[in-house]
Enzyme design. Structure first.
Site, PDB file in Angstrom:
ATOM      1  N   ARG A  20      -6.767  16.965 -14.878  1.00 45.98           N
ATOM      2  CA  ARG A  20      -7.076  16.687 -13.680  1.00 45.98           C
ATOM      3  C   ARG A  20      -8.022  17.378 -13.003  1.00 45.98           C
ATOM      4  O   ARG A  20      -8.629  16.444 -12.339  1.00 45.98           O
ATOM      5  CB  ARG A  20      -6.224  15.787 -13.597  1.00 45.98           C
ATOM      6  CG  ARG A  20      -5.725  15.368 -11.853  1.00 45.98           C
ATOM      7  CD  ARG A  20      -4.897  14.274 -11.635  1.00 45.98           C
ATOM      8  NE  ARG A  20      -3.335  14.803 -11.606  1.00 45.98           N
ATOM      9  CZ  ARG A  20      -3.057  15.322 -10.945  1.00 45.98           C
ATOM     10  NH1 ARG A  20      -3.857  16.090  -9.406  1.00 45.98           N
ATOM     11  NH2 ARG A  20      -1.545  16.139 -11.142  1.00 45.98           N
ATOM     12  N   TYR A  58     -24.236  -5.555  -7.923  1.00 51.19           N
ATOM     13  CA  TYR A  58     -23.344  -6.174  -8.875  1.00 51.19           C
ATOM     14  C   TYR A  58     -21.587  -6.255  -8.535  1.00 51.19           C
ATOM     15  O   TYR A  58     -21.269  -5.873  -7.686  1.00 51.19           O
ATOM     16  CB  TYR A  58     -23.301  -4.539  -9.324  1.00 51.19           C
ATOM     17  CG  TYR A  58     -21.743  -4.391 -10.491  1.00 51.19           C
ATOM     18  CD1 TYR A  58     -22.224  -5.327 -11.872  1.00 51.19           C
ATOM     19  CD2 TYR A  58     -20.599  -3.582 -10.081  1.00 51.19           C
ATOM     20  CE1 TYR A  58     -21.458  -5.260 -13.219  1.00 51.19           C
ATOM     21  CE2 TYR A  58     -19.807  -4.052 -11.349  1.00 51.19           C
ATOM     22  CZ  TYR A  58     -20.124  -4.845 -12.230  1.00 51.19           C
ATOM     23  OH  TYR A  58     -18.786  -4.759 -13.561  1.00 51.19           O
ATOM     24  N   ASP A  72     -26.599   2.949  -5.615  1.00 47.81           N
ATOM     25  CA  ASP A  72     -26.022   2.510  -6.534  1.00 47.81           C
ATOM     26  C   ASP A  72     -26.878   2.725  -8.027  1.00 47.81           C
ATOM     27  O   ASP A  72     -28.097   1.898  -7.949  1.00 47.81           O
ATOM     28  CB  ASP A  72     -25.772   1.061  -6.676  1.00 47.81           C
ATOM     29  CG  ASP A  72     -24.926   1.702  -8.285  1.00 47.81           C
ATOM     30  OD1 ASP A  72     -25.531   1.450  -9.351  1.00 47.81           O
ATOM     31  OD2 ASP A  72     -24.229   0.407  -8.274  1.00 47.81           O
ATOM     32  N   LYS A 105     -23.781   2.291 -18.211  1.00 44.68           N
ATOM     33  CA  LYS A 105     -25.460   1.608 -19.173  1.00 44.68           C
ATOM     34  C   LYS A 105     -25.916   2.528 -19.060  1.00 44.68           C
ATOM     35  O   LYS A 105     -25.802   3.500 -20.203  1.00 44.68           O
ATOM     36  CB  LYS A 105     -26.035   1.173 -17.546  1.00 44.68           C
ATOM     37  CG  LYS A 105     -24.790   0.416 -15.956  1.00 44.68           C
ATOM     38  CD  LYS A 105     -24.331  -0.715 -17.162  1.00 44.68           C
ATOM     39  CE  LYS A 105     -22.825  -1.362 -16.649  1.00 44.68           C
ATOM     40  NZ  LYS A 105     -22.477  -1.526 -14.451  1.00 44.68           N
TER      41      LYS A 105
HETATM   42  C1  LIG Z   1     -21.918  -1.765 -14.334  1.00 40.17           C
HETATM   43  C2  LIG Z   1     -22.063  -1.165 -13.318  1.00 40.17           C
HETATM   44  C3  LIG Z   1     -20.867  -0.185 -12.167  1.00 40.17           C
HETATM   45  C4  LIG Z   1     -19.407  -0.864 -12.457  1.00 40.17           C
HETATM   46  O1  LIG Z   1     -19.774   0.074 -13.039  1.00 40.17           O
HETATM   47  P1  LIG Z   1     -18.087   0.543 -15.016  1.00 40.17           P
HETATM   48  O2  LIG Z   1     -19.326   1.266 -15.715  1.00 40.17           O
HETATM   49  O3  LIG Z   1     -19.311  -0.839 -15.177  1.00 40.17           O
HETATM   50  O4  LIG Z   1     -17.153   0.631 -14.388  1.00 40.17           O
HETATM   51  C5  LIG Z   1     -21.233   0.014 -10.373  1.00 40.17           C
HETATM   52  N1  LIG Z   1     -22.572  -1.068 -10.881  1.00 40.17           N
HETATM   53  C6  LIG Z   1     -23.500  -1.453 -11.040  1.00 40.17           C
HETATM   54  C7  LIG Z   1     -24.663  -1.489 -11.177  1.00 40.17           C
HETATM   55  C8  LIG Z   1     -23.291  -2.001 -12.882  1.00 40.17           C
HETATM   56  O5  LIG Z   1     -24.369  -2.356 -13.016  1.00 40.17           O
END
Ligand SMILES: *Cc1c(COP(=O)(O)O)cnc(C)c1O
Length: 394
Positions: free
Chosen positions: A46, A98, A170, A195
């Site tokens: 952890r 998102y 992000d 992603k």
């Molecule tokens: C998918 C996504 C998230 C969330 O991520 P997870 O891995 O699904 O928890 C946050 N920001 C953006 C722009 C995303 O496309």
């Protein structure tokens, strides 16, 4: 060194005398200590794990930061970001964000005493007006998701510096290969590594990368205290996926431009949102801060029923949320990734219900275009002029 070289050139196993070329998976919860003071380099997964350390170092390097931290998902990374704030602090966020980020701010962070509001971050006057004395964090996506609007990162960084606000970007939609917000003045970069960074739709993971050591120390503390870190095997999967980021993204992007051009020329498409098209209103700004337009396209048909039919009539595009995968995905954001935003808020923010989002994969571009062409034909077989169908492939 170019990023594409850095992606495959790093020390995969620091200090390992066997010199493996791939990072070993330290699938262990705990590490025996040399003495009762517990002075070993790792003690408990952890708190730290060698596989995760290699990944974190590599991500910090790619983003141009001093440190990076990986979490169980993008949402866990975003949640940790909000844990940096205090009760009563205000978060200003983009109004095209998102859906999960919206939900986190609106339903979770709020219960922890954080206030949040949203503005169109492409409008710098609106940003200035939206900042409050209590604002501590500006949360940005650019291009925004799913409308692909472009925010001026350098200008937002200057405003944040003036007002002593943290700027978090992000960067999931582009990855550091195409955009490095820390180098443009952001304090933090967030990723859903689920992603593009992972790229294979085989894990969920999140990243926080930071520019300054003080923030790094606070995030390291939270990652351990809250127990949100990514496990060793998923860290290894992400390391493995990351190595081909340049190859994947270059191909996806070439395909995306081809598909966007096809859509822009199609009589059944009302609007295409893709910053790689020269007619996109943010195209020049985007080029000034990023090295490519990415692989996500959204478009409007003007009719929800028809959009739904197109989505369901494709055969190469899987109906799936998420993006950045090797094979292509298609979705209706208002029904899927952004359904966590209440319908009234979606309407207020002018998120079209008929919007279709495509995540373009590494298939042959011609096959993707042909599949969309046949989907349009099938969806409107009776209503359309047969001439529309002859656009197949063109
Ligand atoms: C998918 C996504 C998230 C969330 O991520 P997870 O891995 O699904 O928890 C946050 N920001 C953006 C722009 C995303 O496309």
């Amino acid at each position: 060194m170019e990023l594409s070289t850095q992606l495959v050139h790093f020390d995969p196993a620091p200090g390992d005398p066997l010199r493996p070329t791939s990072t070993p998976i330290y699938q262990t919860a705990t590490f025996c200590q040399p003495d009762a003071d517990g002075q070993g380099p790792y003690d408990y997964t952890r708190s730290g794990n060698p596989t995760r350390s290699v990944l974190q170092r590599q991500l910090a390097r790619l983003e141009g930061g001093c440190a990076a931290f990986v979490f169980a998902s993008g949402m866990a990374a975003l949640s940790t970001l909000t844990s940096l704030l205090q009760v009563g602090d205000h978060v200003l966020a983009g109004d095209d964000l998102y859906g999960g980020s919206y939900r986190l701010l609106d339903q979770v962070a709020r219960r922890r005493g954080l206030l949040s509001s949203a503005v169109d971050l492409t409008d710098l006057a609106a940003v200035r007006a939206g900042l409050r004395p209590s604002t501590r964090l500006l949360l940005v996506e650019t291009p925004t998701n799913p409308l692909q609007r472009i925010c001026d990162l350098r200008a937002l960084a200057a405003i944040c510096r003036e007002r002593d606000v943290l700027l978090a970007v992000d960067n999931s939609l582009l990855s550091p290969l195409l955009q490095q917000p820390l180098l443009l003045g952001a304090d933090l970069v967030v990723h859903s590594a689920t992603k593009h960074l992972g790229g294979h739709s085989d894990l969920t993971a999140g990243v926080l990368a930071v520019r300054n050591p003080d923030l790094a120390e606070r995030i390291a503390f939270l990652q351990n205290a809250e127990g949100t870190a990514l496990g060793p095997f998923d860290s290894w999967l992400l390391l493995r996926g990351l190595k081909t980021l340049a190859l994947r993204l270059e191909r996806q992007q070439t395909n995306a431009l081809r598909v966007a051009e096809f859509l822009a020329a199609h009589p059944a498409v009302r609007r295409v949102h893709y910053p790689g098209l020269s007619e996109h209103p943010g195209a020049a700004l985007h080029r000034s801060q990023a090295r490519g337009a990415g692989a996500v396209i959204s478009f409007e048909t003007g009719d929800l029923r028809w959009s739904r039919q197109v989505v369901e009539a494709t055969s190469l595009f899987s109906i799936a949320v998420s993006f950045g995968n090797l094979s292509s995905f298609i979705s209706l954001p208002c029904r899927m990734s952004h359904a966590s935003i209440p319908a009234a808020v979606r309407a207020e923010r002018a998120l079209p219900e008929d919007l279709v989002r495509l995540s373009i994969g590494i298939e042959a571009a011609e096959d993707l275009v042909a599949d969309l062409a046949q989907a349009f034909c099938k969806a409107r077989a009776q209503a359309l002029d047969p001439a529309t169908c002859s656009l197949r492939g063109g």
